[in-house]
Design an enzyme around this catalytic site. Structure first.
Site, PDB file in Angstrom:
ATOM      1  N   MET A   1     -54.083  49.021 -73.277  1.00 34.11           N
ATOM      2  CA  MET A   1     -54.337  49.741 -72.022  1.00 34.11           C
ATOM      3  C   MET A   1     -55.136  48.853 -71.076  1.00 34.11           C
ATOM      4  O   MET A   1     -56.134  48.279 -71.475  1.00 34.11           O
ATOM      5  CB  MET A   1     -55.124  51.009 -72.340  1.00 34.11           C
ATOM      6  N   HIS A   2     -54.665  48.722 -69.838  1.00 32.30           N
ATOM      7  CA  HIS A   2     -55.433  47.940 -68.860  1.00 32.30           C
ATOM      8  C   HIS A   2     -55.216  48.371 -67.423  1.00 32.30           C
ATOM      9  O   HIS A   2     -55.882  47.873 -66.524  1.00 32.30           O
ATOM     10  CB  HIS A   2     -55.096  46.448 -68.981  1.00 32.30           C
ATOM     11  N   ARG A   3     -54.280  49.298 -67.187  1.00 31.13           N
ATOM     12  CA  ARG A   3     -53.990  49.686 -65.796  1.00 31.13           C
ATOM     13  C   ARG A   3     -55.202  50.326 -65.143  1.00 31.13           C
ATOM     14  O   ARG A   3     -55.819  51.233 -65.723  1.00 31.13           O
ATOM     15  CB  ARG A   3     -52.869  50.721 -65.753  1.00 31.13           C
TER      16      ARG A   3
END
Ligand code: UD1
Ligand code: UDP
Length: 369
Positions: free
Chosen positions: A205-207
């Site tokens: 996850m990085h958005r």
């Protein structure tokens, strides 16, 4: 000159680099292909490892670290890229995807009237709150040659009046998966975490839309705590920073959650291949899941890669905890049935995108003479 600075761009630039080398050998010609590293990603595990593994010489990044607001980050890269372009005077600039490095390079090259090629053109999420959506739209509209990975992206370019400058070439990421996947590679991560031969979910996850929203982030994290199988979670620095020491400790206190550093590309391909399900907000990983035949649950409300949704290979689960868990259970049932549903890799160019990109670039350069 290829310009990029974020992890997925190193993969795409590597495929172009090797494609150009093959073209030169086949045609007995000389093409200088320089790579300009903006420095957007700078940690060794976000940058150097990709150059090492993918057989590229590591250029010196032109900016040191790229923290700061999006405007500050983009402006710093724009100013530095302009200096490099004025010094190197390339005949052509290649940009990739939709990061702030892409936008900075697009602006720098177009203002200096250097012919500009956008690889991975025509993608849209239709969510203008994403920085990437603005980066894509601007990059497409200032580029001279638009290389689209899929029929849907080609159609979008037509809708925006850009088809005269566009060509369908396929997806460099499929070239990379086809080239670097090997069924007998072992995984150091699975070995270290005691997960060899076991079921697990691979999560990333990085958005910004997830990490920077307390509501979305806490809902996603609370779903992870309830996963029915172990989780391997390579931490992107953006998520790692947001969690802080306390947050990381809290997540890792769940026995089934294995937090690990970002992994190299080759390790990632093994992790993706062996996972029972991939749960991610990454654009690249949605595609890699599809290419490798691993079901994917996407932690977003929309995707640019709608082809991956076919036959539920990829399911959009948003950030609602129960919806994510339901989608994961559904994906696991599907894995356990081990029914190989047909996937349409031809829709992504079948692994020949670099060769098509180079052909289109050569035609474009010929016309310009
Ligand atoms: C960027 C791209 C995103 C892409 C992703 C790939 C933009 C707007 N976003 O997001 O489209 O999907 O790369 O991974 O261009 N950081 C480090 N070390 C690093 C890199 C980043 O610590 O090597 C930290 C910094 O605090 C930085 C934060 O992560 O401020 C975010 O990095 P940034 O490059 O701005 O965006 P990404 O989230 O990586
Ligand atoms: N990737 C990797 N190690 C990781 C996470 C991702 O090698 O720890 C690779 C992944 O396989 C894909 C690319 O990086 O090729 C995707 O990058 P990311 O998810 O950061 O960006 P996005 O594709 O969303 O722009």
């Amino acid at each position: 000159m290829s310009i990029g600075g974020a992890r997925p761009q190193f993969v795409k630039m590597a495929m172009m680099f090797h494609g150009i080398e093959a073209y030169k050998a086949r045609n007995h010609c000389s093409i200088d292909h320089a790579i300009l590293h903006t420095g957007q990603h700078y940690d060794p595990l976000m940058s150097d490892i990709f150059f090492e593994e993918l057989g590229l010489a590591m250029p010196h990044p032109i900016i040191g670290t790229s923290s700061g607001t999006p405007g500050v980050q983009t402006a710093a890269m724009l100013a530095s890229i302009e200096v490099e372009l004025m010094r190197e005077t390339p005949d052509l600039v290649l940009i990739y995807g939709d990061t702030n490095s892409t936008l900075a390079a697009a602006l720098a090259a177009s203002k200096l009237h250097i012919p500009l090629v956008h690889i991975e053109a025509g993608l849209r999420s239709f969510n203008r709150e994403m920085q990437e959506e603005i980066n894509r739209i601007v990059s497409d509209h200032v580029s001279d040659l638009l290389l689209a990975p899929t029929a849907a992206s080609m159609e979008q370019l037509r809708v925006e009046g850009l088809s005269g400058r566009a060509a369908l070439v396929g997806d460099l990421m499929l070239d990379a998966v086809a080239h670097y996947t090997s069924s007998d590679r072992t995984s150091a991560v699975l070995d270290k975490q005691g997960l060899v031969g076991k079921s697990y979910a691979l999560v990333t996850m990085h958005r910004a839309e997830n990490t920077d929203s307390f509501k979305r982030l806490t809902a996603i994290l609370s779903s992870l705590a309830k996963f029915p199988i172990p989780i391997v979670l390579p931490l992107h620095p953006r998520l790692s920073r947001l969690l802080g020491v306390e947050g990381r400790r809290m997540l890792a206190s769940h026995d089934h959650i294995h937090l690990v550093e970002p992994v190299g590309y080759l390790e990632m391909l093994v992790l993706e291949q062996r996972a029972d399900v991939i749960v991610t907000d990454s654009g690249g990983m949605q595609k890699e899941a599809y290419f490798l035949g691993t079901p994917c649950v996407t932690l977003r409300d929309e995707t640019e890669w709608t082809e991956t949704l076919h036959d539920d290979w990829n399911v959009l689960a948003g950030s609602e905890s129960e919806t994510i868990l339901r989608a994961v259970r559904h994906a696991l049932e599907r894995s356990s049935r081990a029914v190989e549903q047909p996937r349409n890799l031809a829709a992504f160019g079948g692994g020949q995108a670099a060769a098509h990109c180079i052909d289109e670039i050569m035609k474009f350069m010929e016309k310009k003479k």
